[in-house]
Motif scaffolding. Structure first.
Motif, PDB file in Angstrom:
ATOM      1  N   ASP A 111     -66.403  17.420  13.063  1.00  0.00           N
ATOM      2  CA  ASP A 111     -67.516  16.568  13.467  1.00  0.00           C
ATOM      3  C   ASP A 111     -67.083  15.128  13.725  1.00  0.00           C
ATOM      4  O   ASP A 111     -67.676  14.437  14.546  1.00  0.00           O
ATOM      5  CB  ASP A 111     -68.618  16.575  12.402  1.00  0.00           C
ATOM      6  CG  ASP A 111     -69.328  17.913  12.301  1.00  0.00           C
ATOM      7  OD1 ASP A 111     -69.192  18.734  13.242  1.00  0.00           O
ATOM      8  OD2 ASP A 111     -69.995  18.144  11.277  1.00  0.00           O
ATOM      9  N   TYR A 112     -66.059  14.663  13.014  1.00  0.00           N
ATOM     10  CA  TYR A 112     -65.631  13.268  13.120  1.00  0.00           C
ATOM     11  C   TYR A 112     -64.138  13.169  13.451  1.00  0.00           C
ATOM     12  O   TYR A 112     -63.419  12.339  12.914  1.00  0.00           O
ATOM     13  CB  TYR A 112     -65.928  12.530  11.813  1.00  0.00           C
ATOM     14  CG  TYR A 112     -67.398  12.479  11.497  1.00  0.00           C
ATOM     15  CD1 TYR A 112     -68.230  11.550  12.106  1.00  0.00           C
ATOM     16  CD2 TYR A 112     -67.954  13.390  10.605  1.00  0.00           C
ATOM     17  CE1 TYR A 112     -69.573  11.511  11.820  1.00  0.00           C
ATOM     18  CE2 TYR A 112     -69.316  13.362  10.321  1.00  0.00           C
ATOM     19  CZ  TYR A 112     -70.116  12.421  10.935  1.00  0.00           C
ATOM     20  OH  TYR A 112     -71.447  12.390  10.655  1.00  0.00           O
ATOM     21  N   ARG A 113     -63.669  14.004  14.360  1.00  0.00           N
ATOM     22  CA  ARG A 113     -62.236  14.055  14.660  1.00  0.00           C
ATOM     23  C   ARG A 113     -61.685  12.745  15.198  1.00  0.00           C
ATOM     24  O   ARG A 113     -60.506  12.480  15.100  1.00  0.00           O
ATOM     25  CB  ARG A 113     -61.926  15.223  15.589  1.00  0.00           C
ATOM     26  CG  ARG A 113     -62.631  15.185  16.912  1.00  0.00           C
ATOM     27  CD  ARG A 113     -62.319  16.461  17.711  1.00  0.00           C
ATOM     28  NE  ARG A 113     -63.229  16.604  18.804  1.00  0.00           N
ATOM     29  CZ  ARG A 113     -64.304  17.374  18.794  1.00  0.00           C
ATOM     30  NH1 ARG A 113     -64.582  18.104  17.742  1.00  0.00           N
ATOM     31  NH2 ARG A 113     -65.099  17.432  19.835  1.00  0.00           N
ATOM     32  N   ASN A 114     -62.519  11.884  15.759  1.00  0.00           N
ATOM     33  CA  ASN A 114     -62.067  10.593  16.279  1.00  0.00           C
ATOM     34  C   ASN A 114     -61.828   9.559  15.172  1.00  0.00           C
ATOM     35  O   ASN A 114     -61.315   8.484  15.436  1.00  0.00           O
ATOM     36  CB  ASN A 114     -63.084  10.045  17.283  1.00  0.00           C
ATOM     37  CG  ASN A 114     -64.446   9.793  16.659  1.00  0.00           C
ATOM     38  OD1 ASN A 114     -64.881  10.546  15.797  1.00  0.00           O
ATOM     39  ND2 ASN A 114     -65.118   8.754  17.106  1.00  0.00           N
ATOM     40  N   LEU A 115     -62.154   9.870  13.908  1.00  0.00           N
ATOM     41  CA  LEU A 115     -61.997   8.915  12.818  1.00  0.00           C
ATOM     42  C   LEU A 115     -60.635   8.980  12.137  1.00  0.00           C
ATOM     43  O   LEU A 115     -60.347   8.205  11.248  1.00  0.00           O
ATOM     44  CB  LEU A 115     -63.096   9.101  11.769  1.00  0.00           C
ATOM     45  CG  LEU A 115     -64.510   8.764  12.211  1.00  0.00           C
ATOM     46  CD1 LEU A 115     -65.480   8.942  11.052  1.00  0.00           C
ATOM     47  CD2 LEU A 115     -64.592   7.334  12.742  1.00  0.00           C
ATOM     48  N   MET A 172     -59.276  11.158   9.963  1.00  0.00           N
ATOM     49  CA  MET A 172     -59.429  11.406   8.529  1.00  0.00           C
ATOM     50  C   MET A 172     -58.307  12.287   7.996  1.00  0.00           C
ATOM     51  O   MET A 172     -57.732  13.088   8.728  1.00  0.00           O
ATOM     52  CB  MET A 172     -60.776  12.079   8.242  1.00  0.00           C
ATOM     53  CG  MET A 172     -61.943  11.168   8.446  1.00  0.00           C
ATOM     54  SD  MET A 172     -63.462  11.827   7.748  1.00  0.00           S
ATOM     55  CE  MET A 172     -63.840  13.125   8.883  1.00  0.00           C
ATOM     56  N   ILE A 205     -66.250  18.683   8.444  1.00  0.00           N
ATOM     57  CA  ILE A 205     -66.369  17.246   8.630  1.00  0.00           C
ATOM     58  C   ILE A 205     -65.238  16.718   9.512  1.00  0.00           C
ATOM     59  O   ILE A 205     -65.433  15.812  10.303  1.00  0.00           O
ATOM     60  CB  ILE A 205     -66.444  16.506   7.279  1.00  0.00           C
ATOM     61  CG1 ILE A 205     -66.926  15.066   7.498  1.00  0.00           C
ATOM     62  CG2 ILE A 205     -65.100  16.528   6.572  1.00  0.00           C
ATOM     63  CD1 ILE A 205     -67.343  14.371   6.234  1.00  0.00           C
TER      64      ILE A 205
END
Length: 184
Positions: A5-9, A11, A2
């Motif tokens: 997949d969402y490295r720009n968020l 997290m 995850i």
């Protein structure tokens, strides 16, 4: 995966040593710098679009509110609701739960919800080293019993369930009992 997949968020992940859901959420909340946090357990799957922008608009409009519930009221009958509107283009209609007139304990629920930092500031952290059900019940009491401290709202389309709870509940089973013993 995850994170990839969402490295720009931006997290992050945290873990605790079997101290229960409350400890996990408290640890996460101490690392988050945003005023807004969407809390959702890992076994809930959205069945419709989740409008966090409208939730933020409601919490910005009325500073007496701290939580916007996103997963319906099924099983939580006895809640007294007041229709309100946050100005904007377009205006956001929402239902504020009247804690004083509501007979049901679960004004607050661990179900998916957006919360403002003022919830933690006014009510403190979740209880730790308790089972999931005991943690939710204790925090529900904290929210309901502190009239005026932190209000709870539901978006106008939030009466019906919006998430599928795909996990297998361990509440009240031998696994819940073992967890409770492990936490003591």
């Amino acid at each position: 995966e995850i994170f990839y997949d969402y490295r720009n968020l931006n997290m992050t992940a945290t873990s605790t040593q079997r101290q229960g859901w409350g400890a996990n959420v408290n640890k996460a909340l101490t690392h988050i710098r945003s005023d807004y946090v969407f809390l959702i357990e890992d076994d809930y799957v959205a069945q419709k679009s989740v409008n966090l922008t409208s939730g933020v608009a409601v919490l910005e409009h009325d500073e007496s509110l701290g939580i916007v519930r996103y997963d319906g009221l099924a099983g939580h009958v006895g809640l007294a609701l007041n229709i309100k509107e946050a100005p904007g283009s377009p205006a956001v209609c929402y239902l504020q739960i009247d804690k004083g007139r509501s007979s049901h304990l679960n004004v607050y629920s661990n179900r998916p919800h957006l919360r403002h930092r003022r919830v933690y500031d006014k009510l403190g952290p979740y209880p730790e080293s308790q089972s999931l059900g005991a943690t939710e019940t204790a925090y529900a009491h904290r929210v309901k019993d502190n009239i005026g401290q932190v209000g709870v709202a539901i978006l106008a389309d939030g009466i019906e369930r919006a998430f599928d709870h795909i996990g297998k509940s361990r509440q009240g089973t031998e696994h819940d009992v073992h967890l409770h013993r492990d936490l003591q």
